[in-house]
Design an enzyme around this catalytic site. Structure first.
Site, PDB file in Angstrom:
ATOM      1  N   ASP A  15       3.063 -12.719  -5.751  1.00  0.00           N
ATOM      2  CA  ASP A  15       2.672 -13.239  -4.425  1.00  0.00           C
ATOM      3  C   ASP A  15       1.545 -12.586  -3.889  1.00  0.00           C
ATOM      4  O   ASP A  15       1.277 -11.314  -3.875  1.00  0.00           O
ATOM      5  CB  ASP A  15       3.688 -12.850  -3.247  1.00  0.00           C
ATOM      6  CG  ASP A  15       3.744 -13.815  -2.046  1.00  0.00           C
ATOM      7  OD1 ASP A  15       2.689 -14.626  -1.924  1.00  0.00           O
ATOM      8  OD2 ASP A  15       4.553 -13.935  -1.396  1.00  0.00           O
ATOM      9  N   ASP A 109      -0.773 -19.744  -3.784  1.00  0.00           N
ATOM     10  CA  ASP A 109      -0.797 -18.123  -4.118  1.00  0.00           C
ATOM     11  C   ASP A 109       0.247 -17.463  -4.689  1.00  0.00           C
ATOM     12  O   ASP A 109       0.713 -16.383  -4.286  1.00  0.00           O
ATOM     13  CB  ASP A 109      -1.373 -17.535  -2.904  1.00  0.00           C
ATOM     14  CG  ASP A 109      -0.539 -17.611  -1.712  1.00  0.00           C
ATOM     15  OD1 ASP A 109       0.428 -18.766  -1.722  1.00  0.00           O
ATOM     16  OD2 ASP A 109      -0.483 -17.301  -0.471  1.00  0.00           O
ATOM     17  N   GLU A 110       1.204 -18.309  -5.113  1.00  0.00           N
ATOM     18  CA  GLU A 110       2.737 -17.724  -5.377  1.00  0.00           C
ATOM     19  C   GLU A 110       3.489 -18.315  -6.842  1.00  0.00           C
ATOM     20  O   GLU A 110       3.470 -19.443  -6.650  1.00  0.00           O
ATOM     21  CB  GLU A 110       3.733 -17.978  -4.251  1.00  0.00           C
ATOM     22  CG  GLU A 110       5.036 -17.277  -4.243  1.00  0.00           C
ATOM     23  CD  GLU A 110       5.822 -17.795  -2.887  1.00  0.00           C
ATOM     24  OE1 GLU A 110       6.951 -17.318  -2.897  1.00  0.00           O
ATOM     25  OE2 GLU A 110       5.500 -18.484  -2.236  1.00  0.00           O
TER      26      GLU A 110
END
Length: 396
Positions: A15, A109-110
């Site tokens: 993350d 973003d993960e």
């Protein structure tokens, strides 16, 4: 041939820390060490991402911007640049894929990674996590937090504990020791409503939930949720890493400072959203089979309409035509619109079965491919449909 020891905790949850904010700081180093948020600055704007300096004031994602300002009068607000975030996301995911092809993208973003195949290349799974974090930092200049565990649930919980800019491995033999003291709200699927029901049963921690027989839980939350939560509370999560994007969706939505009052205003905004959604589909290199429309009226009534296509698309013109048809079914006449959103679901990495396309459709594909190339180089506003262009050109 000597066999390598198995990596007992092969699942990583990666993350990126305050991703939108950190991308803006990469572009403008003067934002370092300041309380910064990315989001809309208008009367109805919301926080999309908050720096850790801002979080110390109690600011968090999805908070109304007016509330964030009141908590931190010196707050720096940066308008979002989703085109840039998409480009940087590609950089980050290129790093993930350089370690393993088994990457499940959750958002820009993960991601989850299955690194079990790296046992011949690294002595331990923590070495994998450290190498990945270092390479992300070196190639993108951004920080990533990593959770390492035997399954997705535990890995995600571990990355949350590791933030900001950290790494946490949960050894398989102590998974329940890590899991059971956590608040029950930390489990996936426990929102405000379910949390309140569980509290009514005296359940405060994951351990409390694990000790409750599932048959006692069914009348409170339903059979499916009871089975799901019962397994998670016992550390059981057999979901595989899914590298195909089917089931994931991409969306664009706006809450307006002033309600939209006419069909022409609605269509203008839908045209812009279709262009932005097409950019996201092109960036992710996926096609959509389902197009959805979300409308929230001034009285906060919210409706959704969707349509599943026979042939997937990622063209802005197709998306716009589809959402305007959905708008026809939404009963907008005479009603003020507070929020509009469109989404693309049923995503796939291939465009579907070959078809005999009309010449006009082929021209649209070529045109939008060129538009996407120009936008990636010069920004979203470099090329716009005529109806989205300013009414008069700026002064030279």
């Amino acid at each position: 041939m000597v066999s390598a020891p198995l990596l007992r905790e092969p699942i990583l949850h990666v993350d990126m820390d305050a991703f939108f904010v950190e991308v803006e700081r990469r572009r403008d180093p003067n934002l370092q060490n300041l309380a910064v948020v990315v989001g809309g600055s208008g009367r109805r704007g919301v926080v999309a991402s908050a720096s850790y300096e801002a979080r110390r004031f109690g600011i968090h994602s999805a908070m109304p911007m007016t509330e964030a300002r009141s908590l931190c009068p010196g707050l720096v607000i940066v308008p979002p640049d989703h085109s840039l975030y998409g480009e940087v996301s590609e950089e980050v995911f290129a790093v993930f894929l350089s370690f393993t092809p088994r990457v499940e993208k959750l958002s820009v973003d993960e991601a989850f990674l299955d690194v079990s195949g790296l046992r011949y290349h690294y002595r331990s799974v923590t070495d994998v996590g450290s190498a990945l974090r270092e390479r992300v930092r070196r190639q993108s200049g951004l920080r990533a937090s990593v959770g390492i565990a035997v399954n997705k649930t535990l890995a995600k919980l571990a990355s949350e504990q590791a933030k900001p800019d950290g790494m946490l491995r949960v050894p398989a033999e102590v998974s329940l020791d890590f899991l059971h003291p956590l608040p029950v709200e930390r489990l996936w699927g426990v929102g405000k409503s379910t949390g309140a029901r569980l509290h009514g049963l005296g359940i405060r921690t994951v351990g409390d939930l694990a000790a409750l027989p599932v048959e006692h839980l069914r009348p409170v939350v339903g059979s499916a949720t009871a089975e799901h939560l019962g397994k998670l509370a016992r550390g059981i999560d057999d979901r595989p890493i899914v590298t195909d994007p089917v089931g994931v969706s991409l969306s664009v939505e706006n809450t307006f400072e002033n309600d939209l009052g006419s069909r022409s205003e609605v269509e203008l905004k839908l045209r812009e959203q279709a262009e932005r959604l097409a950019v996201r589909l092109q960036t992710a290199q996926v096609w959509a089979t389902t197009v959805s429309l979300k409308v929230r009226f001034s009285d906060f009534t919210t409706i959704t309409r969707s349509h599943t296509r026979e042939v997937p698309t990622r063209l802005a013109i197709d998306i716009f035509r589809q959402v305007t048809e959905l708008a026809d079914r939404a009963g907008l006449e005479g009603r003020k619109v507070r929020l509009l959103g469109i989404s693309a679901g049923g995503l796939r990495f291939v465009p579907g079965h070959p078809q005999l396309a009309l010449a006009g459709e082929k021209r649209w594909e070529s045109l939008e491919a060129e538009v996407f190339r120009l936008r990636r180089r010069f920004g979203f506003d470099a090329v716009l449909p005529a109806r989205l262009s300013p009414s008069s050109p700026p002064d030279p």
